[in-house]
Design an enzyme around this catalytic site. Structure first.
Site, PDB file in Angstrom:
ATOM      1  N   LYS A   1       0.834  -1.207   0.000  1.00  0.00           N
ATOM      2  CA  LYS A   1       0.000   0.000   0.000  1.00  0.00           C
ATOM      3  C   LYS A   1       0.868   1.255   0.000  1.00  0.00           C
ATOM      4  O   LYS A   1       0.584   2.210  -0.731  1.00  0.00           O
ATOM      5  CB  LYS A   1      -0.932  -0.001   1.219  1.00  0.00           C
ATOM      6  CG  LYS A   1      -2.038  -1.051   1.161  1.00  0.00           C
ATOM      7  CD  LYS A   1      -2.790  -1.128   2.475  1.00  0.00           C
ATOM      8  CE  LYS A   1      -3.874  -2.182   2.430  1.00  0.00           C
ATOM      9  NZ  LYS A   1      -4.562  -2.353   3.724  1.00  0.00           N
TER      10      LYS A   1
ATOM     11  N   GLN B   1      -5.073  -1.640   9.865  1.00  0.00           N
ATOM     12  CA  GLN B   1      -4.959  -2.990   9.330  1.00  0.00           C
ATOM     13  C   GLN B   1      -5.503  -4.016  10.317  1.00  0.00           C
ATOM     14  O   GLN B   1      -5.194  -3.983  11.510  1.00  0.00           O
ATOM     15  CB  GLN B   1      -3.485  -3.296   9.015  1.00  0.00           C
ATOM     16  CG  GLN B   1      -3.251  -4.581   8.253  1.00  0.00           C
ATOM     17  CD  GLN B   1      -3.781  -4.505   6.832  1.00  0.00           C
ATOM     18  OE1 GLN B   1      -3.715  -3.477   6.186  1.00  0.00           O
ATOM     19  NE2 GLN B   1      -4.314  -5.607   6.352  1.00  0.00           N
TER      20      GLN B   1
ATOM     21  N   ASP C   1     -11.442   2.413   3.805  1.00  0.00           N
ATOM     22  CA  ASP C   1     -11.769   0.995   3.655  1.00  0.00           C
ATOM     23  C   ASP C   1     -13.268   0.777   3.504  1.00  0.00           C
ATOM     24  O   ASP C   1     -13.710  -0.304   3.100  1.00  0.00           O
ATOM     25  CB  ASP C   1     -11.262   0.204   4.865  1.00  0.00           C
ATOM     26  CG  ASP C   1      -9.985  -0.564   4.567  1.00  0.00           C
ATOM     27  OD1 ASP C   1      -9.715  -0.827   3.382  1.00  0.00           O
ATOM     28  OD2 ASP C   1      -9.257  -0.905   5.516  1.00  0.00           O
TER      29      ASP C   1
END
Length: 312
Positions: A53, A97, A120
């Site tokens: 990422k 995460q 997200d």
């Protein structure tokens, strides 16, 4: 032979659009988009994903920052960090995460991220807006799946689509997006009775059950489009390991098109994360079309319904 839907190539095209939007944002006098990634503990898979990422951010001009915390980090300390990032005007996207250590409530943490920075798409506000078709930030993998499907099928109106998997991350949101596109959607899972027969009627199958090679050749009708979200490392006959998806790839070559594993859905997930981050920054700058809401056209659903589709 089935056409291979090249997720890497489509992701590169989306990255080009994202990079152009970053350039436009800066040229209009605004700061470059900022993405902050939080990693708690040392999960090997998460380490790899976070690194990818960060590298992807550099390619399109997004300013990324990392917060690597030990697995002994308290829930309160993590929430305090997120509150600080929520208040930082230079941070447009926050990604925490998962999985998180067992002593931390993942739902509480993900719900503490400001909806407009939740790139997200997991915050209850964004989930609600997705389910009601009123904008919000769309989860990255489902958004990428839609782009992959519409790279092959221009119009999903009336198409029979079977989604295998009912997760909050993939199955449920992609079903909502498919309904928005006027498809007829059947949501199933590995415990669904008569799953093979249901799949044989499908024009499109989205396999996201996390079950290696669940979908066999005789489950698939001629000309179907197959999107394989699963990825599992298994041991082969020679003792070497290999990556496989939820679809038995070699058995479905009578399909119209199929995504490979790897190289299908995976690259699209990261590309859509970058796109979501830039759209969040554009919303703050007032550059997105819509009604002025922080969530208007984040992202614009025209990206998979026609006028905003990824060019061939």
């Amino acid at each position: 032979m089935a056409e291979i839907i090249d997720g890497r190539a489509i992701a590169r095209k989306l990255d080009e659009q994202t990079k152009a939007q970053v350039t436009e944002l800066i040229a209009s006098g605004h700061n470059a988009p900022g993405l902050s990634v939080i990693l708690v503990g040392q999960d090997p898979a998460s380490e790899i994903y976070v690194r990818r990422k960060i590298e992807a951010c550099e390619r399109v001009g997004i300013i990324s920052s990392e917060h690597r915390l030990p697995d002994t980090t308290t829930q309160d300390a993590l929430l305090t960090l997120i509150a600080r990032l929520n208040a930082d005007p230079e941070i447009h996207g926050i990604l925490c995460q998962v999985p998180l250590p067992e002593h931390i409530d993942s739902r509480l943490v993900l719900g503490s991220i400001a909806p407009g920075k939740d790139v997200d798409g997991f915050h209850p506000v964004n989930v609600g807006r997705l389910s009601t078709g009123t904008g919000g930030i769309v989860p990255c993998t489902p958004l990428g799946i839609m782009m992959l499907i519409t790279s092959v099928i221009d119009d999903l109106t009336g198409k029979d689509v079977v989604v295998i998997g009912k997760s909050n991350i993939v199955g449920k949101p992609v079903a909502n997006l498919l309904l928005d596109a006027e498809a007829t959607v059947t949501v199933t899972h590995i415990h669904t009775h008569g799953l093979a027969e249901i799949c044989r009627q499908a024009d499109v199958i989205v396999a996201a059950a996390g079950a290696p090679e669940l979908v066999r050749g005789h489950w698939v009708k001629d000309g179907a489009v197959l999107i394989d979200v699963g990825i599992t490392r298994i041991e082969g006959e020679n003792g070497k390991t290999r990556l496989v998806g939820d679809i038995a790839f070699d058995e479905v070559q009578h399909a119209r098109a199929v995504t490979p594993v790897p190289g299908g859905v995976g690259p699209m997930t990261i590309a859509c994360l970058l796109s979501n981050t830039v759209k969040a920054a554009r919303a703050v700058a007032g550059l997105n079309q819509g009604n002025g809401s922080d969530y208007a056209d984040l992202p614009s659903r025209t990206i998979f319904t026609g006028s905003g589709s990824i060019p061939n």
